[in-house]
Design an enzyme around this catalytic site. Sequence first.
Site, mmCIF file in Angstrom:
data_model
loop_
_atom_site.group_PDB
_atom_site.id
_atom_site.type_symbol
_atom_site.label_atom_id
_atom_site.label_comp_id
_atom_site.label_asym_id
_atom_site.label_seq_id
_atom_site.Cartn_x
_atom_site.Cartn_y
_atom_site.Cartn_z
ATOM 1 N N SER A 191 0.815 -1.230 0.000
ATOM 2 C CA SER A 191 0.000 0.000 0.000
ATOM 3 C C SER A 191 0.839 1.266 0.000
ATOM 4 C CB SER A 191 -0.960 0.021 1.210
ATOM 5 O OG SER A 191 -1.771 -1.127 1.189
ATOM 6 N N ARG A 192 1.997 1.206 -0.671
ATOM 7 C CA ARG A 192 2.890 2.373 -0.804
ATOM 8 C C ARG A 192 3.464 2.847 0.530
ATOM 9 N NH1 ARG A 192 2.229 0.378 -5.039
ATOM 10 N NH2 ARG A 192 1.591 1.367 -6.991
ATOM 11 N N ARG A 193 3.495 1.950 1.530
ATOM 12 C CA ARG A 193 4.064 2.338 2.843
ATOM 13 C C ARG A 193 5.518 1.879 2.897
ATOM 14 N NH1 ARG A 193 -1.542 0.471 5.799
ATOM 15 N NH2 ARG A 193 -2.788 1.925 4.568
#
Length: 214
Positions: A191-193
């Site tokens: 999730s783009r973390r």
Amino acid sequence: MDAVERDRHDYARGSLDVGDVDPHPLRQLERWIADAVEAEVGEPNAMTLATVDGDGRPDARVVLLRRITDTSLVWFTDRRSAKGEQLVATPHAALVFHWQPLERQVRLRGPVVELDDAESDAYFASRPRGSRLSAWASHQSQPTASREAYERQVEDVEARFEGVEDVPRPPYWGGYALAPVEVELWQGRRSRRHDRLRFRADGAGAWTLERLQP
Ligand SMILES: Cc1cc2nc3c(=O)[nH]c(=O)nc-3n(C[C@H](O)[C@H](O)[C@H](O)COP(=O)(O)O)c2cc1C
């Protein structure tokens, strides 16, 4: 271009924390290159080299990392090329590695110097004969009338060096060394973390390490 717009890769191969990394960023880079070799990534030593011309305009291309010293990363090229001219105008550059199967990126920035003649000679001597002749035959980054015109230059050089066992290094061909002052490790996460850790030289030979927001 639908495939480009729709691509939604979620990164999940790994994670990265301050305690995981070598305190010296170049030793850490060696570890990640070793991981890329182990993972059989194609050309794990390929890196994008970004330079800046005399008008402050950036340029970039891929070159091959040939050596990591205690302080720098080394590549070789024709110093009359566009990148060579740009490095005269602005002796600073950035390098980027991307090992897609490992979902990893490394970015480095720092001043660039030319390697000395003895080091460039030693590396040139290790290259296959065909590559050595090609360095003589091409004026890198200059236009040519046609493929045939370039191949005639290759033939001329082959004739000139016929019977010469040790083809010498052309005076314009040699190495550059970038001594990084900033090195960022990036590991893709869900999730783009993503995880991002940045080393910065403190000017006294030590490195500070901090986490960046993704
Ligand atoms: C995988 C790969 C590796 C390359 N390695 C080098 C290299 O080590 N040295 C080099 O001069 N050019 C290398 N090139 C070619 C450069 O990308 C570029 O075309 C050339 O250096 C001229 O760049 P310039 O006109 O910006 O100076 C490589 C290209 C690729 C795709």
